[in-house]
Design a protein around this motif. Sequence first.
Motif, PDB file in Angstrom:
ATOM      1  N   LEU A  99     -39.146  27.340  30.554  1.00 28.53           N
ATOM      2  CA  LEU A  99     -39.302  27.206  29.488  1.00 28.53           C
ATOM      3  C   LEU A  99     -38.692  27.004  28.660  1.00 28.53           C
ATOM      4  CD1 LEU A  99     -41.132  31.467  28.740  1.00 28.53           C
ATOM      5  CD2 LEU A  99     -42.124  29.209  27.757  1.00 28.53           C
ATOM      6  N   TYR A 100     -38.133  25.503  29.175  1.00 24.09           N
ATOM      7  CA  TYR A 100     -37.197  24.857  28.355  1.00 24.09           C
ATOM      8  C   TYR A 100     -36.774  24.363  26.618  1.00 24.09           C
ATOM      9  CZ  TYR A 100     -36.559  23.094  32.705  1.00 24.09           C
ATOM     10  OH  TYR A 100     -35.881  23.203  34.177  1.00 24.09           O
ATOM     11  N   GLY A 101     -37.730  24.997  25.561  1.00 21.83           N
ATOM     12  CA  GLY A 101     -37.872  25.090  24.406  1.00 21.83           C
ATOM     13  C   GLY A 101     -37.228  26.312  24.245  1.00 21.83           C
ATOM     14  N   ALA A 102     -36.939  27.429  24.857  1.00 18.98           N
ATOM     15  CA  ALA A 102     -36.818  28.462  24.493  1.00 18.98           C
ATOM     16  C   ALA A 102     -35.465  29.220  23.804  1.00 18.98           C
ATOM     17  CB  ALA A 102     -36.587  29.662  26.028  1.00 18.98           C
ATOM     18  N   GLU A 103     -35.057  29.303  22.546  1.00 24.62           N
ATOM     19  CA  GLU A 103     -33.733  29.610  21.746  1.00 24.62           C
ATOM     20  C   GLU A 103     -33.805  30.830  21.326  1.00 24.62           C
ATOM     21  OE1 GLU A 103     -34.689  27.069  17.851  1.00 24.62           O
ATOM     22  OE2 GLU A 103     -34.747  25.470  19.087  1.00 24.62           O
ATOM     23  N   VAL A 104     -32.619  31.458  22.138  1.00 23.07           N
ATOM     24  CA  VAL A 104     -31.971  32.999  21.684  1.00 23.07           C
ATOM     25  C   VAL A 104     -30.812  32.827  20.968  1.00 23.07           C
ATOM     26  CG1 VAL A 104     -30.651  34.312  22.620  1.00 23.07           C
ATOM     27  CG2 VAL A 104     -32.481  33.085  24.007  1.00 23.07           C
TER      28      VAL A 104
ATOM     29  N   GLU B 223     -39.834  31.742  22.586  1.00 25.82           N
ATOM     30  CA  GLU B 223     -39.732  31.503  23.572  1.00 25.82           C
ATOM     31  C   GLU B 223     -40.444  29.839  23.677  1.00 25.82           C
ATOM     32  OE1 GLU B 223     -42.305  34.383  25.505  1.00 25.82           O
ATOM     33  OE2 GLU B 223     -40.328  35.443  25.670  1.00 25.82           O
ATOM     34  N   GLY B 224     -41.562  29.403  22.850  1.00 30.54           N
ATOM     35  CA  GLY B 224     -42.051  28.397  22.979  1.00 30.54           C
ATOM     36  C   GLY B 224     -42.618  28.103  24.154  1.00 30.54           C
ATOM     37  N   GLU B 225     -43.658  26.936  24.550  1.00 32.76           N
ATOM     38  CA  GLU B 225     -44.431  26.485  24.897  1.00 32.76           C
ATOM     39  C   GLU B 225     -44.178  26.606  26.600  1.00 32.76           C
ATOM     40  OE1 GLU B 225     -48.033  26.983  25.173  1.00 32.76           O
ATOM     41  OE2 GLU B 225     -47.562  27.472  22.943  1.00 32.76           O
ATOM     42  N   VAL B 226     -44.229  26.783  27.970  1.00 32.62           N
ATOM     43  CA  VAL B 226     -44.145  26.284  28.522  1.00 32.62           C
ATOM     44  C   VAL B 226     -43.942  25.057  29.187  1.00 32.62           C
ATOM     45  CG1 VAL B 226     -44.708  26.645  31.422  1.00 32.62           C
ATOM     46  CG2 VAL B 226     -45.225  28.523  30.249  1.00 32.62           C
ATOM     47  N   THR B 227     -42.990  24.400  29.646  1.00 33.06           N
ATOM     48  CA  THR B 227     -42.745  23.068  29.831  1.00 33.06           C
ATOM     49  C   THR B 227     -43.585  22.585  31.002  1.00 33.06           C
ATOM     50  OG1 THR B 227     -40.369  23.312  29.000  1.00 33.06           O
ATOM     51  CG2 THR B 227     -40.801  20.856  30.208  1.00 33.06           C
TER      52      THR B 227
ATOM     53  N   LYS C 123     -38.987  18.956  24.511  1.00 34.47           N
ATOM     54  CA  LYS C 123     -39.014  19.931  25.318  1.00 34.47           C
ATOM     55  C   LYS C 123     -40.422  20.353  26.062  1.00 34.47           C
ATOM     56  CE  LYS C 123     -34.720  21.052  23.985  1.00 34.47           C
ATOM     57  NZ  LYS C 123     -33.913  21.921  24.044  1.00 34.47           N
ATOM     58  N   GLN C 124     -40.954  19.348  26.643  1.00 34.74           N
ATOM     59  CA  GLN C 124     -42.951  20.379  26.552  1.00 34.74           C
ATOM     60  C   GLN C 124     -43.362  19.613  27.870  1.00 34.74           C
ATOM     61  OE1 GLN C 124     -45.198  22.421  24.602  1.00 34.74           O
ATOM     62  NE2 GLN C 124     -42.996  22.774  24.243  1.00 34.74           N
ATOM     63  N   ASP C 125     -42.916  18.722  28.176  1.00 36.47           N
ATOM     64  CA  ASP C 125     -43.284  17.356  29.498  1.00 36.47           C
ATOM     65  C   ASP C 125     -41.586  17.362  29.889  1.00 36.47           C
ATOM     66  OD1 ASP C 125     -46.291  17.528  28.655  1.00 36.47           O
ATOM     67  OD2 ASP C 125     -45.828  15.974  27.347  1.00 36.47           O
ATOM     68  N   ILE C 126     -42.181  16.985  31.841  1.00 36.06           N
ATOM     69  CA  ILE C 126     -41.007  16.344  32.359  1.00 36.06           C
ATOM     70  C   ILE C 126     -41.672  15.713  33.230  1.00 36.06           C
ATOM     71  CG2 ILE C 126     -40.170  17.322  34.402  1.00 36.06           C
ATOM     72  CD1 ILE C 126     -39.237  20.222  33.062  1.00 36.06           C
ATOM     73  N   SER C 127     -40.883  14.684  33.805  1.00 29.97           N
ATOM     74  CA  SER C 127     -41.023  13.433  34.601  1.00 29.97           C
ATOM     75  C   SER C 127     -39.874  13.477  35.801  1.00 29.97           C
ATOM     76  CB  SER C 127     -41.245  11.675  34.303  1.00 29.97           C
ATOM     77  OG  SER C 127     -41.809  12.174  32.707  1.00 29.97           O
ATOM     78  N   LEU C 128     -41.055  13.169  36.698  1.00 27.00           N
ATOM     79  CA  LEU C 128     -39.732  13.647  38.365  1.00 27.00           C
ATOM     80  C   LEU C 128     -40.614  11.376  38.948  1.00 27.00           C
ATOM     81  CD1 LEU C 128     -40.692  16.916  39.978  1.00 27.00           C
ATOM     82  CD2 LEU C 128     -38.619  16.233  38.198  1.00 27.00           C
ATOM     83  N   VAL C 129     -38.960  11.853  39.115  1.00 25.46           N
ATOM     84  CA  VAL C 129     -38.997  10.205  39.446  1.00 25.46           C
ATOM     85  C   VAL C 129     -38.112  10.597  41.014  1.00 25.46           C
ATOM     86  CG1 VAL C 129     -38.345   8.286  40.008  1.00 25.46           C
ATOM     87  CG2 VAL C 129     -39.301   9.006  37.772  1.00 25.46           C
ATOM     88  N   ILE C 130     -38.504  10.866  42.488  1.00 29.28           N
ATOM     89  CA  ILE C 130     -37.892  10.550  43.813  1.00 29.28           C
ATOM     90  C   ILE C 130     -37.934   9.010  44.341  1.00 29.28           C
ATOM     91  CG2 ILE C 130     -37.848  12.124  45.792  1.00 29.28           C
ATOM     92  CD1 ILE C 130     -39.558  14.111  45.165  1.00 29.28           C
ATOM     93  N   ASN C 131     -36.629   9.035  44.739  1.00 27.43           N
ATOM     94  CA  ASN C 131     -36.217   7.749  44.739  1.00 27.43           C
ATOM     95  C   ASN C 131     -35.734   7.742  46.202  1.00 27.43           C
ATOM     96  OD1 ASN C 131     -36.193   6.801  42.312  1.00 27.43           O
ATOM     97  ND2 ASN C 131     -34.510   7.199  41.970  1.00 27.43           N
ATOM     98  N   VAL C 132     -35.980   7.015  47.195  1.00 32.14           N
ATOM     99  CA  VAL C 132     -36.222   7.626  48.708  1.00 32.14           C
ATOM    100  C   VAL C 132     -35.798   6.474  49.581  1.00 32.14           C
ATOM    101  CG1 VAL C 132     -38.036   9.528  49.082  1.00 32.14           C
ATOM    102  CG2 VAL C 132     -38.920   6.675  49.468  1.00 32.14           C
ATOM    103  N   ILE C 133     -35.161   6.575  50.724  1.00 31.50           N
ATOM    104  CA  ILE C 133     -34.652   4.921  51.348  1.00 31.50           C
ATOM    105  C   ILE C 133     -35.110   5.261  52.812  1.00 31.50           C
ATOM    106  CG2 ILE C 133     -32.739   3.853  52.262  1.00 31.50           C
ATOM    107  CD1 ILE C 133     -31.006   4.121  50.224  1.00 31.50           C
ATOM    108  N   GLU C 134     -35.931   4.499  53.299  1.00 31.77           N
ATOM    109  CA  GLU C 134     -36.452   5.602  54.784  1.00 31.77           C
ATOM    110  C   GLU C 134     -35.992   5.006  55.980  1.00 31.77           C
ATOM    111  OE1 GLU C 134     -41.006   5.285  53.469  1.00 31.77           O
ATOM    112  OE2 GLU C 134     -40.076   3.128  54.669  1.00 31.77           O
ATOM    113  N   GLY C 135     -35.193   4.086  56.095  1.00 35.81           N
ATOM    114  CA  GLY C 135     -34.390   3.717  56.966  1.00 35.81           C
ATOM    115  C   GLY C 135     -35.636   3.205  57.733  1.00 35.81           C
ATOM    116  N   PRO C 136     -34.954   2.184  58.936  1.00 32.52           N
ATOM    117  CA  PRO C 136     -35.584   1.670  60.423  1.00 32.52           C
ATOM    118  C   PRO C 136     -36.227   3.476  61.137  1.00 32.52           C
ATOM    119  CG  PRO C 136     -33.587   1.821  60.929  1.00 32.52           C
ATOM    120  CD  PRO C 136     -33.262   2.639  59.311  1.00 32.52           C
TER     121      PRO C 136
END
Length: 770
Positions: free
Chosen positions: A159-164, A184-188, A264-277
Amino acid sequence: MIFHMHIPSMTVRLKPTLLAALLASSVFQAAWAVEPFVLRDIRVEGLQRADAGTVFASLPFRVGDTYTDDKGAAGLRALFATGLFKDVRIEVDGNVIVVVVEERPAIARVEFVGTKEFDKDALVKALKDVGIAEGQPFDRALADRAEQELKRQYLTRSLYGAEVVTTITPAERNRVNVTFTVTEGEVTKIKNIRITGSKAFSESTLLSQLDLTSGGWLSWYTKSDQYARSKLNADLETLKSYYLNRGYLEFRIESAQVAISPDKQDISLVINVIEGPLYTVTGVKLEGEYLGKEATFRKLIGIKVGEPYQADTVAATNKAFTDRFATYGYAFARVDVRPELNREKGQALITLVAQPQRRVYVRRVNVAGNSRTRDEVIRREFRQFESAWYDGQKIKLSRDRVDRLGYFKNVGVDTTEVPGTVDQVDLTVAVEEKPTGNLMLGAGFSSAEKLTLSASIKQDNVFGTGNYLGVEVNTGKFNRTLVLSTVDPYFTDSGVSRSYDVFFRTSRPLNTQGGNYRIETAGGAIRFGVPFTEFDTVFFGLGAESTAIKGSTGLPVSYRLFRENFGDRVVSIPLTAGWARDSRDSTIAPSNGRYLRVNLENGLLGDTRYLRSDFQVQQYFPITKGYTLGINGEFGYGRGLQGKPYPVFKNFYGGGLGSVRGFEQNSLGPVDIEGAYIGGNKRVNVNAEMYVPFPGAGNDRTLRLFGYMDVGNVWGEQQTMKFRELRASVGLGVSWVSPVGPLKLSYGKPVKSFDQDKIQSLQFQIGTAF
C-alpha cells in the motif's frame, strides 16, 4: 538565584537530552555559578501526576549535602533523562533548593481512523513498544517515529499510497489524545517484470522461477503481484541459485530496479543480470586436515567431474563433510570451497580445504520456546547426551525426532561455546509451538446415501504431556462409527508406547433392495508399540469385541448363514501385531519419502478363528520443483482358521474414498443374491496421483492440482483374484492445505467398470493424503 533550563519545541522534537544536559552544565559554569553551600531543604514544585519521589531519586544531592554547580547540572541531566518533563528549573533560595518542573502531557487515548488492513489491537501493541501508549508521557519525536513505522508497515502490504496524519488533541489534566488518521488507498500491483542480460535461458523460463508475478486470475489468493522487498530478495536468490546450479559460477545480478508510477498504483521491476561463462568441473582435490580419513571423505563427494558446476551439489558435499567431522566431535569444523577457474576453457577445478578445529563435548542441553509442552517431552527424544562427546549425527537425529512429534512449527538446535573453556559447548533446542488439535472431515455424495459425513477431533499433545486423545465419528447411512482413542508414547522410559481404543460401530452393506438389518460391534483394545530402530516400530496388542447381527428383512445370505452357525452375538478376542516405517518429508503434504505399514490380526480366542492381514506402501517422487508423483498400494487378505469360516464382519470393502474413486463407497466386490454389497476377504488398491502447480498460484505448494488413476477391487472367499476384474478410474482434483488439514476435491469417471457397478463421481475429503 534561579537556574533555568528550557527546551524549545523544536529541540524536544529532536530529543537532544544530552545536548540539553551539556547546555545546562555550561550555563551553570558560565553564568549562574554559586558558592558551594550545605543544603537545608529541597522543594519540588509543578508536579501534577509524577511522584515527588521520582524527582528526589533522580537528584544527585540530598539534604545535608554540600551543593555545587556540578551537582546542579547533573541533577538537570538526570531529570531530563526520565522523559517526564519538558522544562526544568532549579532555584536557589538561601540554603534551600527549589526544583520547578513542567511535566510532559500524558497520553489519554490512542485512536486509529481508517485502518482496515491491520487489526487495531495489533497496532496498539506495536505502538506501545515504541513508547506511544495510554498513560505514557507524550513525546512528539516518538509520535513522529510511530507515524513513520505505520507507513513502513503499509509498505509491506504493497500500500504505497497510504498516508498517515497524526493529530494531537489537548485534554483535561495536562493530557492529550493521539489520533492516527490513515488513508490506505489501493494496493500497488506489479504491472510488469523484465529480466535483461540473459542469453543462456529465455526470459519466460527465468520468470517462471520467481514467486513474484505480474498478476493472474488467482493473484487474489497468492498475492504474488504485491511487491515486497523481502519477496524480491528471495526471488533474486532463487535466480542466482538457478544459474549457479547450471554451471554459471560467476553469475551476478547487476541491479534490480523498482519503479513506481506517479499515482502509486503500479510497480515495474527490471532485473539486470550478467551470466558469465559456463564452467565444467574438471576435478576435485582435498587439502587440509582430514584426520587420516581421506578415503572416507572422498566417498561423500557428490560433485560430478565432467559436468557443469552445480552449487547445490557443492553445498551438499560441504555439508556432508562438516556433518562427518561433527560425528567425530568436531563441532566447529570448516570446509572452504576454492574453485580454480580457467575462463578461456570454461573449466573449474574444485579444491576442498578442511580445518577440523578442535574436538568438543556437550556440557548441557537446554530447551527454549516451549510454553505448553513439558521439557521432558522434548528431552526424551534427544539422542545427544550431556557430558558426552559432541556427535553431529545424533544431534540431527534428535532434532528430526523432536520435529516429527508434530507439536512445533519450527525446531532448531543452536550450539554455543562455553565461556572460559576450549572443549565444551551448550546445545539449545529452540522450538516454536503450534496448535496440536486436529479436525478432520470427509464427505461423499451418492444416490444411495446422499451425503455421508465423517469427522474426527484429535489432540496430539494433551496438556503438554505428549499423549494423544482422539474421538472419531462417522454419520453414514450404512456405516456409523464412534471411536475413543488415547496413546501414551512413552509408557516406559525406553519409548514403548501404549494405546487404548474403545469403539462402537454400526454397519449395513450397501443394498439395492433395502432392508432393516445391521451389524453392531462394540469393543475395546490395548496396543503396545516397541521401537526397534530410530525409524521402525513394532506393534502388538489384544482386543475384545462383541458383534451382533440385528434385524432380518433383506438380510444377506452370508450374514444369515453366519448367524445360524454362531448365533445372534459373537465374541472375538483378536491378537494384533504390526510394523511401520515412515520416512516421508511431511505427513500432511508429502513430496518425497516412503511410508510402509503391515498389520496382522489373529482371532485365536473367543467364538471365531481367523487371520486378517493388511499391507500398505506409499512412495513419493519429486519430479521437478513443483511436480510430485505419489503412489499408494494396499493389499488385504483374510481367511478362516481351524475349519471355521472367515467372519463376514471382518470383510474388506472397496470403492469410494480411500479406495477406487469414481465408484460408490463400499460398492466393489461380491454382491449377495439379496442385492447387498458384502465385501470380501481379499482386496487390492493401487492409487497414483500427479501434483502440478495450480494455475496462477506460482510455486505455492499448499494449493495444487492433481490428476489421479485408481485401480482395485475386492474378492470373496470363494472367488479367485483375476486381473480382468479390476476396476479403474481416472479424474482430476484440487489439493489445498487448509487450516483444518489437507483437503481434496476430486471428480472422476470409471475407465473400467461392469454393469452392476454403482458410480460416484464427485468426492471430497479432509485430513489424509490418499
